[in-house]
Design a protein around this motif. Structure first.
Motif, PDB file in Angstrom:
ATOM      1  N   GLN A 182      -9.471  13.597   5.568  1.00 12.84           N
ATOM      2  CA  GLN A 182      -9.224  12.895   6.600  1.00 12.84           C
ATOM      3  C   GLN A 182      -9.189  11.344   6.178  1.00 12.84           C
ATOM      4  OE1 GLN A 182     -14.080  12.902   7.493  1.00 12.84           O
ATOM      5  NE2 GLN A 182     -13.675  14.162   9.549  1.00 12.84           N
ATOM      6  N   VAL A 183      -9.150  10.432   7.481  1.00  7.88           N
ATOM      7  CA  VAL A 183      -8.819   9.057   6.869  1.00  7.88           C
ATOM      8  C   VAL A 183      -9.558   8.910   6.285  1.00  7.88           C
ATOM      9  CG1 VAL A 183      -8.498   7.706   8.797  1.00  7.88           C
ATOM     10  CG2 VAL A 183      -7.253   6.832   6.490  1.00  7.88           C
ATOM     11  N   SER A 184      -9.469   8.260   4.633  1.00  8.54           N
ATOM     12  CA  SER A 184     -10.314   7.044   4.108  1.00  8.54           C
ATOM     13  C   SER A 184     -10.769   5.808   3.763  1.00  8.54           C
ATOM     14  CB  SER A 184     -11.119   7.873   2.401  1.00  8.54           C
ATOM     15  OG  SER A 184      -9.792   7.715   1.722  1.00  8.54           O
ATOM     16  N   ARG A 185      -9.278   5.147   3.667  1.00  6.57           N
ATOM     17  CA  ARG A 185      -9.287   4.003   3.111  1.00  6.57           C
ATOM     18  C   ARG A 185      -7.697   3.784   3.764  1.00  6.57           C
ATOM     19  NH1 ARG A 185      -8.061   0.492  -1.614  1.00  6.57           N
ATOM     20  NH2 ARG A 185      -9.483  -0.568  -1.700  1.00  6.57           N
ATOM     21  N   ILE A 186      -8.185   2.616   4.861  1.00  7.56           N
ATOM     22  CA  ILE A 186      -6.330   1.453   4.332  1.00  7.56           C
ATOM     23  C   ILE A 186      -5.750   0.476   4.725  1.00  7.56           C
ATOM     24  CG2 ILE A 186      -5.427   0.928   7.255  1.00  7.56           C
ATOM     25  CD1 ILE A 186      -6.922   2.670   8.836  1.00  7.56           C
ATOM     26  N   VAL A 187      -5.019   0.054   3.444  1.00  8.83           N
ATOM     27  CA  VAL A 187      -4.883  -1.223   2.705  1.00  8.83           C
ATOM     28  C   VAL A 187      -4.075  -1.391   3.716  1.00  8.83           C
ATOM     29  CG1 VAL A 187      -4.798  -2.409   1.096  1.00  8.83           C
ATOM     30  CG2 VAL A 187      -6.017   0.100   0.682  1.00  8.83           C
ATOM     31  N   ILE A 188      -3.900  -3.103   4.131  1.00 11.60           N
ATOM     32  CA  ILE A 188      -2.933  -4.022   5.049  1.00 11.60           C
ATOM     33  C   ILE A 188      -2.515  -4.864   4.346  1.00 11.60           C
ATOM     34  CG2 ILE A 188      -1.129  -4.892   6.666  1.00 11.60           C
ATOM     35  CD1 ILE A 188      -3.021  -3.105   8.259  1.00 11.60           C
ATOM     36  N   MET A 189      -1.260  -5.330   3.294  1.00 15.24           N
ATOM     37  CA  MET A 189      -0.703  -6.137   2.072  1.00 15.24           C
ATOM     38  C   MET A 189       0.197  -7.086   2.289  1.00 15.24           C
ATOM     39  SD  MET A 189       0.069  -3.737  -0.836  1.00 15.24           S
ATOM     40  CE  MET A 189      -0.788  -2.244  -0.279  1.00 15.24           C
ATOM     41  N   GLY A 190       0.426  -8.093   1.947  1.00 15.88           N
ATOM     42  CA  GLY A 190       0.940  -8.897   1.947  1.00 15.88           C
ATOM     43  C   GLY A 190       1.672  -8.959   0.595  1.00 15.88           C
ATOM     44  N   GLU A 191       2.508  -9.914   0.001  1.00 17.48           N
ATOM     45  CA  GLU A 191       3.176 -10.141  -1.257  1.00 17.48           C
ATOM     46  C   GLU A 191       1.793 -10.486  -2.679  1.00 17.48           C
ATOM     47  OE1 GLU A 191       6.499 -12.562  -1.642  1.00 17.48           O
ATOM     48  OE2 GLU A 191       7.671 -10.930  -0.538  1.00 17.48           O
ATOM     49  N   GLY A 192       2.374 -10.057  -3.532  1.00 19.11           N
ATOM     50  CA  GLY A 192       1.166 -10.417  -4.856  1.00 19.11           C
ATOM     51  C   GLY A 192      -0.063  -9.370  -4.881  1.00 19.11           C
ATOM     52  N   ALA A 193      -0.922 -10.055  -5.635  1.00 18.94           N
ATOM     53  CA  ALA A 193      -2.874  -9.936  -6.026  1.00 18.94           C
ATOM     54  C   ALA A 193      -2.925  -9.465  -4.343  1.00 18.94           C
ATOM     55  CB  ALA A 193      -2.916  -9.752  -6.589  1.00 18.94           C
ATOM     56  N   LEU A 194      -3.901  -8.451  -3.933  1.00 17.58           N
ATOM     57  CA  LEU A 194      -5.027  -8.029  -2.787  1.00 17.58           C
ATOM     58  C   LEU A 194      -6.528  -7.856  -3.844  1.00 17.58           C
ATOM     59  CD1 LEU A 194      -4.744  -7.414   0.283  1.00 17.58           C
ATOM     60  CD2 LEU A 194      -4.803  -4.951  -0.815  1.00 17.58           C
ATOM     61  N   ASP A 195      -6.805  -9.280  -2.857  1.00 23.82           N
ATOM     62  CA  ASP A 195      -8.606  -9.344  -2.799  1.00 23.82           C
ATOM     63  C   ASP A 195      -9.225  -7.749  -2.704  1.00 23.82           C
ATOM     64  OD1 ASP A 195     -10.849  -9.829  -3.344  1.00 23.82           O
ATOM     65  OD2 ASP A 195     -11.062 -11.226  -1.893  1.00 23.82           O
ATOM     66  N   ASP A 196      -8.931  -7.097  -3.402  1.00 30.49           N
ATOM     67  CA  ASP A 196      -9.471  -5.870  -2.999  1.00 30.49           C
ATOM     68  C   ASP A 196     -10.789  -5.461  -1.994  1.00 30.49           C
ATOM     69  OD1 ASP A 196      -9.034  -2.706  -1.897  1.00 30.49           O
ATOM     70  OD2 ASP A 196     -10.202  -2.248  -4.368  1.00 30.49           O
ATOM     71  N   GLU A 197     -11.444  -6.650  -0.960  1.00 33.35           N
ATOM     72  CA  GLU A 197     -12.618  -6.309  -0.500  1.00 33.35           C
ATOM     73  C   GLU A 197     -12.777  -5.766   1.073  1.00 33.35           C
ATOM     74  OE1 GLU A 197     -15.318  -7.595  -1.567  1.00 33.35           O
ATOM     75  OE2 GLU A 197     -15.422  -8.236  -3.185  1.00 33.35           O
TER      76      GLU A 197
END
Length: 437
Positions: A106-121
């Motif tokens: 099953q899918v557990s995590r989706i991350v959508i990000m731009g350039e640079g560091a991502l605030d992992d919240e």
């Protein structure tokens, strides 16, 4: 990964669907496939639909995202996220859920990000989780879109997948013991319809709603910044009692006889006490507060405070069953519950049976209606029903009868006020019996 198709271009036909079906959004997840209908919603709103299926979603807050409209049917989850994320980077994470019947991917995590560091919240990081409770036609309450299903011995993973197809569902959690599957069903299917399909499915032994229960009937306890009427100097004992209630106020959480509190609604989240009731019950269970008619205590019992209710005063079958397993896994064997219902619930009985088989003793207040007979599950032969007594016998507020196992004082002075109820008798019974062992 990079999104491969332009979201706006891909949705040309989807806009027509939005005009026909009106505003709103619905999502179905089943294995590696998803169906999504959405009209003019923000991406955050769409991603929150995934969170309802237990998916952790992380979205870069610096991204500028257009509103989403479209109609996807049985599309691969990875490809759907690709469309939603375009032109930004994205990651879809998967987990293998091992169940008594076999493994599910099953899918557990989706991350959508731009350039640079991502605030992992997560997207919903600032929200306190509350239960989405609806009322059925018979007046009972349950969690929207969720059912609990048990399978017969010898059932197979194929039968589980067959059920999931029938209800367009996804397994959110397996509560084991007692081996129950918490399933999120299609937004387009009522819980009643899903239950009917489940009960006709091969291998299913029983199916129930994920029932919801309110603590509205419990008295509100006034808390002050400085505890009064509390013995804070009791030496901590070795044994422990798990108190399933409204939580515990932070002022009392660092006392030497308090174990780290557990949030059964939102595991890992901080615990407080919006009603004060759980705090007082925990202090009685620890021996630090003594009901009227009892001498001061000389030692304490450790307490594991469990916040069983959300900020609106609701809990669920799933929260209760999972909290039982958590407390037992921590080595706690004595429990105090201060809630009940008029109806016997089969899955409750099975969960209690499994807990008792693991060594649990469950003390439950008999009820405050002044009527004959305990509320459920205090009325279960597997639990210990506790009523209130006064100077002249059974207290006038206490439920009584053959199914009440014992009576203890239930009037208590705390922080400048008097309170009474069987929910203050039960923790005293648990405390005293813990000392006798």
């Amino acid at each position: 990964m990079r999104g491969g198709l332009g979201l706006r271009r891909w949705l040309c036909g989807g806009l027509l669907w939005g005009l026909c079906f009106g505003a709103g959004a619905s999502l179905q997840l089943q294995g590696d496939r998803a169906s999504l209908k959405v009209t003019e919603q923000t991406l955050v709103s769409v991603l929150e639909l995934f969170e309802a299926y237990g998916v952790e979603v992380v979205l870069d807050p610096t991204l500028e995202m257009e509103r989403v409209s479209g109609n996807w049917q049985r599309i691969e989850v990875d490809r759907l996220v690709e469309q939603l994320a375009h032109p930004h980077d994205y990651v879809v994470g998967w987990r293998r859920l091992n169940t008594p019947l076999g493994a599910l991917d099953q899918v557990s995590r989706i991350v959508i990000m731009g350039e640079g560091a991502l605030d992992d919240e997560p997207v919903s990081k600032r929200k306190r989780r509350t239960l989405d409770v609806v009322q059925a036609e018979d007046g009972s309450h349950h969690i929207r879109g969720e059912i609990l299903v048990g399978f017969e011995e010898g059932s197979t993973i194929a039968e589980l997948k067959e059920l999931l197809r029938a209800v367009n569902g996804t397994v959110l959690e397996v509560i084991d013991p007692p081996g129950l599957y918490r399933i999120r069903v299609s937004d387009e299917m009522s819980v009643e319809e899903a239950l009917a399909k489940a009960r006709l499915s091969r291998g299913v032994s029983e199916a129930e709603p994920n029932r919801a229960f309110s603590n509205d009937d419990l008295p509100v306890v006034s808390l002050s910044g400085t505890p009064s009427g509390v013995n804070l100097n009791l030496p901590a004992g070795e044994r422990a009692i798990a108190v399933f209630d409204s939580g515990i106020d932070p002022v009392y959480q660092n006392l030497p006889f308090m174990l780290t509190a557990y949030n059964a609604i939102d595991p890992g989240a901080a615990v407080d006490d919006p009603t004060g009731h759980g705090t007082l019950v925990s202090m009685i269970a620890a021996g630090a507060v003594v009901p009227e008619g009892r001498p001061p205590n000389e030692e304490s019992v450790r307490v594991l405070p469990v916040a069983l209710f959300d900020a609106n005063g609701w809990t669920s079958s799933e929260a209760l069953f999972s909290a039982i397993n958590y407390a037992l896994d921590q080595g706690v064997r004595d429990f105090n519950w201060s809630f009940g219902t008029d109806d016997r619930i089969p899955f409750f009985e099975e969960a209690i049976h499994q807990a008792v088989d693991r060594g649990a003793r469950i003390y439950i207040s008999s009820g405050n209606e002044g009527a004959e007979g305990s509320v459920y599950p205090a009325s279960s032969p597997l639990t210990i029903s506790i009523g209130s007594e006064g100077p002249d016998g059974v207290a006038p507020w206490s439920n009584y009868g053959d199914d009440v196992d014992a009576y203890y004082p239930g009037k208590v002075y705390f922080n400048g006020k008097w309170y009474y109820g069987t929910s203050f008798s039960a923790p005293l019974a648990a405390y005293l019996n813990e000392l006798r062992d």
